[in-house]
Design a protein around this motif. Structure first.
Motif, PDB file in Angstrom:
ATOM      1  N   ARG A 215       0.965   3.251   1.835  1.00  0.00           N
ATOM      2  CA  ARG A 215       0.272   2.979   0.210  1.00  0.00           C
ATOM      3  C   ARG A 215       1.556   2.068  -0.138  1.00  0.00           C
ATOM      4  O   ARG A 215       1.295   1.028  -1.074  1.00  0.00           O
ATOM      5  N   ARG A 216       2.577   2.256  -0.320  1.00  0.00           N
ATOM      6  CA  ARG A 216       3.689   2.003  -1.043  1.00  0.00           C
ATOM      7  C   ARG A 216       3.929   0.512  -0.420  1.00  0.00           C
ATOM      8  O   ARG A 216       4.320  -0.568  -0.967  1.00  0.00           O
ATOM      9  N   LYS A 217       3.993   0.142   1.171  1.00  0.00           N
ATOM     10  CA  LYS A 217       4.070  -1.036   1.611  1.00  0.00           C
ATOM     11  C   LYS A 217       2.800  -1.845   1.296  1.00  0.00           C
ATOM     12  O   LYS A 217       3.143  -3.185   1.169  1.00  0.00           O
ATOM     13  N   LEU A 218       1.619  -1.261   0.952  1.00  0.00           N
ATOM     14  CA  LEU A 218       0.672  -2.070   0.698  1.00  0.00           C
ATOM     15  C   LEU A 218       0.631  -2.600  -0.689  1.00  0.00           C
ATOM     16  O   LEU A 218       0.493  -3.701  -1.006  1.00  0.00           O
ATOM     17  N   CYS A 219       1.213  -1.809  -1.599  1.00  0.00           N
ATOM     18  CA  CYS A 219       1.547  -2.058  -2.971  1.00  0.00           C
ATOM     19  C   CYS A 219       2.500  -3.238  -3.035  1.00  0.00           C
ATOM     20  O   CYS A 219       2.400  -4.204  -4.054  1.00  0.00           O
ATOM     21  N   ALA A 220       3.690  -2.954  -2.196  1.00  0.00           N
ATOM     22  CA  ALA A 220       4.696  -4.150  -2.302  1.00  0.00           C
ATOM     23  C   ALA A 220       4.269  -5.357  -1.702  1.00  0.00           C
ATOM     24  O   ALA A 220       4.431  -6.482  -2.267  1.00  0.00           O
ATOM     25  N   LEU A 221       3.323  -5.426  -0.792  1.00  0.00           N
ATOM     26  CA  LEU A 221       2.536  -6.706  -0.310  1.00  0.00           C
ATOM     27  C   LEU A 221       2.008  -7.409  -1.295  1.00  0.00           C
ATOM     28  O   LEU A 221       1.960  -8.728  -1.329  1.00  0.00           O
ATOM     29  N   PHE A 222       1.014  -6.511  -2.247  1.00  0.00           N
ATOM     30  CA  PHE A 222       0.334  -7.281  -3.243  1.00  0.00           C
ATOM     31  C   PHE A 222       0.794  -7.439  -4.587  1.00  0.00           C
ATOM     32  O   PHE A 222       0.363  -7.915  -5.478  1.00  0.00           O
ATOM     33  N   SER A 223       2.237  -6.781  -4.662  1.00  0.00           N
ATOM     34  CA  SER A 223       2.839  -6.746  -5.972  1.00  0.00           C
ATOM     35  C   SER A 223       1.949  -6.223  -6.846  1.00  0.00           C
ATOM     36  O   SER A 223       1.911  -6.583  -8.066  1.00  0.00           O
ATOM     37  N   LEU A 224       1.318  -4.943  -6.677  1.00  0.00           N
ATOM     38  CA  LEU A 224       0.450  -4.425  -7.643  1.00  0.00           C
ATOM     39  C   LEU A 224       0.880  -2.740  -7.289  1.00  0.00           C
ATOM     40  O   LEU A 224       1.515  -2.305  -6.333  1.00  0.00           O
ATOM     41  N   SER A 225       0.435  -2.177  -8.528  1.00  0.00           N
ATOM     42  CA  SER A 225       0.617  -0.577  -8.205  1.00  0.00           C
ATOM     43  C   SER A 225      -0.486  -0.050  -7.597  1.00  0.00           C
ATOM     44  O   SER A 225      -1.643  -0.507  -7.477  1.00  0.00           O
ATOM     45  N   GLU A 226      -0.431   1.400  -7.343  1.00  0.00           N
ATOM     46  CA  GLU A 226      -1.076   2.201  -6.845  1.00  0.00           C
ATOM     47  C   GLU A 226      -2.641   2.161  -7.817  1.00  0.00           C
ATOM     48  O   GLU A 226      -3.875   2.399  -7.505  1.00  0.00           O
ATOM     49  N   HIS A 227      -2.179   2.369  -8.846  1.00  0.00           N
ATOM     50  CA  HIS A 227      -2.955   2.449 -10.117  1.00  0.00           C
ATOM     51  C   HIS A 227      -3.902   0.922 -10.028  1.00  0.00           C
ATOM     52  O   HIS A 227      -5.240   1.105 -10.332  1.00  0.00           O
ATOM     53  N   ASP A 228      -3.329  -0.158 -10.138  1.00  0.00           N
ATOM     54  CA  ASP A 228      -3.998  -1.305 -10.117  1.00  0.00           C
ATOM     55  C   ASP A 228      -4.955  -1.489  -9.041  1.00  0.00           C
ATOM     56  O   ASP A 228      -6.045  -1.961  -9.006  1.00  0.00           O
ATOM     57  N   LEU A 229      -4.408  -0.858  -7.811  1.00  0.00           N
ATOM     58  CA  LEU A 229      -5.506  -1.070  -6.601  1.00  0.00           C
ATOM     59  C   LEU A 229      -6.591   0.109  -6.584  1.00  0.00           C
ATOM     60  O   LEU A 229      -7.084   0.364  -5.587  1.00  0.00           O
ATOM     61  N   LEU A 230      -6.500   1.177  -7.568  1.00  0.00           N
ATOM     62  CA  LEU A 230      -7.251   2.260  -7.522  1.00  0.00           C
ATOM     63  C   LEU A 230      -7.088   3.154  -6.315  1.00  0.00           C
ATOM     64  O   LEU A 230      -8.142   3.879  -5.687  1.00  0.00           O
ATOM     65  N   LEU A 231      -5.607   3.263  -6.014  1.00  0.00           N
ATOM     66  CA  LEU A 231      -5.340   4.114  -4.798  1.00  0.00           C
ATOM     67  C   LEU A 231      -4.677   5.406  -5.255  1.00  0.00           C
ATOM     68  O   LEU A 231      -4.355   6.493  -4.462  1.00  0.00           O
ATOM     69  N   ALA A 232      -4.515   5.560  -6.639  1.00  0.00           N
ATOM     70  CA  ALA A 232      -3.575   6.824  -7.026  1.00  0.00           C
ATOM     71  C   ALA A 232      -4.599   8.027  -6.489  1.00  0.00           C
ATOM     72  O   ALA A 232      -5.958   7.816  -6.851  1.00  0.00           O
TER      73      ALA A 232
END
Length: 845
Positions: free
Chosen positions: A53-70
């Motif tokens: 998840r951290r790599k995914l968020c870094a790739l898109f420059s978004l937080s887990e909350h932004d991506l609804l992954l929390a």
């Protein structure tokens, strides 16, 4: 994940990727997962594991909350206050791949609460059974389905069932006094089962080595389910029925994804060598994990020297087998006594449980080629020198895999381990001698069946190598001579060349054998474009055949020499050799050779523009091939027939003939013939020049290039690259066209094919004209004209190209003269380009 959140997460992830202008494959490469995994996330079928998840968020420059992954709905290991998450469950591994198996098992486990429901994973040591079960235990949806918890029992070969039951009882809240009161195992089981009651639990039974151990832990209540892992297929099948799943090794895509995650620098810089390593370990997940961790450590400084050294070490089988790493207390493998793990240790545990006879059989069977090749049970018994129950023991232990019929396979890593152990034994030659003897008696003699050779292709290669090593000269020659026709048909030229050179070094006294060896050597050198060497071999065979007055061999040698002369543009010498060959073949009643000679005479007539005579030769040869039922000759004749028809402008008939030949060649697995037919189909579609035709041409040509590269026929590689360059030129993609044509030109010069050189120069001249480089074009056409020799068709083509360059330079008189010369040659031959040149001359006037 809630029903409301899943569609929103799916849209968020897809939108985030598209805003970055990334494909699913590019995201997968960045994260070290597969494209299938990314697709599952975007379809809402799964949520990324925490470690990506951290790599995914870094790739898109978004937080887990932004991506609804929390993780705001189901806590990872605490669905409610009474949730039991066994502390002996290993931590979540780097779980990559296995998407289909993961989803299938999850559906099996979560579809209902039934004590009879069991999912079982089986597979060879190191295939990732425990890793998959750990990932399932950590999955939030699995935890939500078993709301009261997950219990874990790691068994191994020496399982302590009472200790495991005591552990479960403690987790379920039983006091020491309650456990002590149950003074025997049956009472413990009843006490624990009563404690479970109606709870909804998943009971994971990992690494079961016996049915007794596995069933001893089936103590759940009506709302429980079981997940079993075992390396023994019979244990899995007995307990799980239709829910028993055999885990296979990783695909190359999954293997690359895992190594890209573990050692991204290595994959980035040495992808080809990494792919070779993947194949060397057969995609086994444990081997890949050990390799990936080792490479990550060695590549931390990005020093090329250390990277190259690490890869070089891993190319050694012994290094790979003994490559080990430390594991934490919870991650220690239940089958091992130490906190380190290696391929050798994991496989040795199974090996140590075998009887001495079964162990010896395992080591002997490592002489057979590893998966994906297979071998028969009959061959296994003959080579191992054992009884069938010892083979069954290896199958039951998961060290051999039954495939189809009576065929067996051994995975590459098990093969490496067994081979390593075999080499340490005192008498390693005995099973090797038995293998050679088996191939001689059962595979190639007295008359080798082509289907048998195809089935045992890899085994024959092993037998030849062993016979060479063990100095079994008689057996070596028997196998080589008996199997040559098959291996020649499938295009194994380089391997056959090596064996033939070795056979000639043995200096056989039998003249007939010597003639055959020299002849066969010429046959494998010719398709590689090594005409001078092939000519020498055929001349030597012919000289010996004349000494022996062997008319059949003389005609065959002269037939092949005739074809060599054709390829070298020496048509008069070709016809002289072929005429003599035809007379001899008819005298000794050899219709197969007669057919091949007529085919070559047809090619000579075609090259000289005598199309009607060529057609007659080819029709006579085809009639003969049909009478003889010679499908190999028939399929190769359709090449010449297609070329002949194409030369006189009968495109549709040419296409039909080439397609008929391709069907036959595929049926008989004649790979060089397939390659040449694909060349000609590609050329035919290329001449039509419509976008759809050019697309079809490229598809045929790329397939042909794959075959040509695989079997090492450099001449046809040159022709295929030439025609691919022509396709790209007609599509206006000049950079790619120039690259392919330059490669073709180099190959043409290397194999001394004036036709390839001449055609490549003409194509490069056409590109130069299209780009306005008129003087370059003129020089290229002039070079082509110099190369065309006495070949009427080549001379006509190059005169026409030169005419067009003269026109572009403003020299209309020279343009007219060269075009008229081209027209005379084409018209004399009755060539299909006659009208094209006439039209061009009319426009010039």
């Amino acid at each position: 994940m809630s029903a409301e959140k899943a569609p929103r997460q799916r849209r968020k992830l897809t939108l985030a990727r598209e805003e970055q202008h990334l494909t699913q494959q590019q995201v997968a490469d960045q994260l070290g997962v597969t494209k299938l995994t990314v697709g599952r996330w975007e379809r809402g079928e799964a949520t990324p594991h925490p470690y990506v998840r951290r790599k995914l968020c870094a790739l898109f420059s978004l937080s887990e909350h932004d991506l609804l992954l929390a993780e705001d709905e189901v806590p990872a290991t605490n669905t409610h206050a009474a949730f039991l998450f066994d502390p002996t469950i290993p931590s979540l591994p780097h779980f990559i791949g296995r998407e289909e198996a993961f989803l299938h098992i999850k559906r099996c486990l979560c579809r209902g609460k039934n004590v009879a429901l069991t999912a079982a994973l089986n597979g060879i040591p190191g295939v990732g059974k425990t890793a998959l079960s750990v990932a399932l235990a950590h999955d939030r949806e699995v935890q939500a389905s078993f709301r009261d918890g997950i219990l874990w029992a790691g068994l191994g070969p020496h399982a302590n069932i009472p200790a495991l039951l005591y552990h479960w009882g403690t987790l379920l809240g039983l006091s020491p006094s309650e456990m002590d009161a149950a003074n025997e195992q049956g009472a413990w089981v009843r006490t624990i089962r009563n404690a479970i009651g109606l709870r909804s639990l998943l009971l994971v039974i990992d690494d079961a080595w016996s049915l007794a151990d596995a069933t001893a832990l089936k103590i759940g209540g009506p709302n429980c389910a079981y997940l079993l892992t075992t390396r023994f297929p019979e244990v899995a099948n007995f307990l799980a029925f239709e829910n028993a799943i055999t885990l296979e090794e990783f695909s190359e895509e999954e293997s690359l994804a895992l190594l890209r995650f573990l050692a991204p620098v290595m994959v980035e810089q040495e992808k080809q060598r990494i792919q070779q390593l993947i194949r060397a370990v057969g995609g086994l997940p444990l081997a890949l994990t050990l390799i990936g961790n080792y490479l990550r450590h060695r590549s931390s400084g990005r020093q090329l020297r250390r990277i190259s050294s690490a890869l070089e070490q891993l190319e050694n089988v012994e290094t790979r087998l003994h490559l080990s790493e430390l594991r934490g207390p919870v991650e220690v493998h239940t089958s091992l006594s130490s906190n380190t793990v290696s391929l050798s240790q994991i496989i040795a545990v199974s090996d140590q449980q075998l009887s001495e006879a079964s162990r010896g059989a395992l080591y002997a069977l490592s002489l057979f080629p590893a998966k994906p090749n297979s071998f028969s049970e009959e061959a296994a018994l003959a080579v191992a020198g054992c009884d069938v129950e010892h083979i069954d023991a290896l199958i039951d232990a998961g060290l051999l895999t039954p495939v189809f019929g009576d065929r067996l396979q051994m995975h590459q890593t098990i093969h490496d381990y067994a081979s390593y152990q075999r080499e340490k034994r005192p008498d390693t030659a005995a099973p090797a001698r038995r293998l050679v003897a088996y191939v001689v008696k059962k595979v190639v003699l007295p008359h080798p069946d082509q289907s048998k050779c195809q089935q045992e292709q890899a085994l024959i290669g092993v037998a030849l190598d062993l016979a060479m090593t063990l100095l079994l000269h008689t057996e070596f020659l028997q196998i080589l001579l008996a199997s040559f026709t098959y291996f020649f048909t499938i295009g194994a030229y380089r391997a056959m060349e090596r064996y033939l050179h070795h056979a000639l070094q043995l200096l056989p006294q039998d003249q007939e054998t010597l003639i055959t060896l020299f002849f066969d050597l010429g046959c494998v050198l010719r398709p590689q474009g090594r005409y001078d060497e092939a000519q020498t071999a055929f001349v030597q065979a012919l000289a010996l055949a004349r000494q022996e007055e062997d008319k059949r061999s003389m005609s065959q040698c002269l037939s092949e020499l005739g074809w060599i002369y054709v390829k070298m543009g020496q048509y008069q010498q070709a016809e002289e050799a072929l005429d003599e060959a035809l007379t001899l073949a008819r005298q000794c009643g050899d219709p197969h050779t007669v057919g091949r000679i007529l085919k070559t005479l047809g090619a000579v007539a075609d090259y000289e523009g005598r199309y009607e005579q060529a057609a007659q030769y080819l029709e006579d040869a085809l009639q003969l091939a049909r009478e003889l039922g010679d499908q190999h000759l028939a399929s190769s004749l359709y090449i010449n027939i297609g070329v002949n028809l194409g030369s006189i402008g009968e495109g549709e008939k040419a296409e039909k003939a080439l397609m008929e030949g391709l069907l036959l060649a595929r049926k008989t697995n004649a790979r060089e013939t397939q390659c040449v037919l694909l060349v000609n189909l590609g050329e035919l579609y290329c001449q039509r020049e419509t976008p759809q035709a050019l697309q079809l041409a490229e598809a045929y040509l790329q397939e042909g290039l794959t075959i040509a590269t695989d079997i090492g026929v450099r001449e046809w590689q040159g022709v295929l690259l030439l025609t691919l360059g022509s396709v790209r030129r007609k599509q206006g993609i000049y950079v790619q066209a120039d690259e392919w044509l330059q490669q073709s030109l180099s190959l043409g010069k290397e194999v001394k094919s004036y036709r390839i050189v001449c055609n490549a120069l003409c194509e490069l001249g056409d590109i130069a004209l299209a780009q306005g480089r008129v003087h370059d074009a003129s020089a290229l056409f002039q070079n082509a004209l110099d190369e065309s020799r006495t070949d009427q068709e080549m001379m006509a083509l190059t005169h026409f190209g030169y005419a067009r360059s003269c026109r572009a330079l403003g020299d209309l008189e020279s343009a007219r003269q060269h075009a008229e010369q081209s027209l005379r040659l084409f018209a004399h031959m009755g060539h299909g380009w006659t009208g094209k040149v006439q039209q061009w001359l009319a426009q010039l006037a």
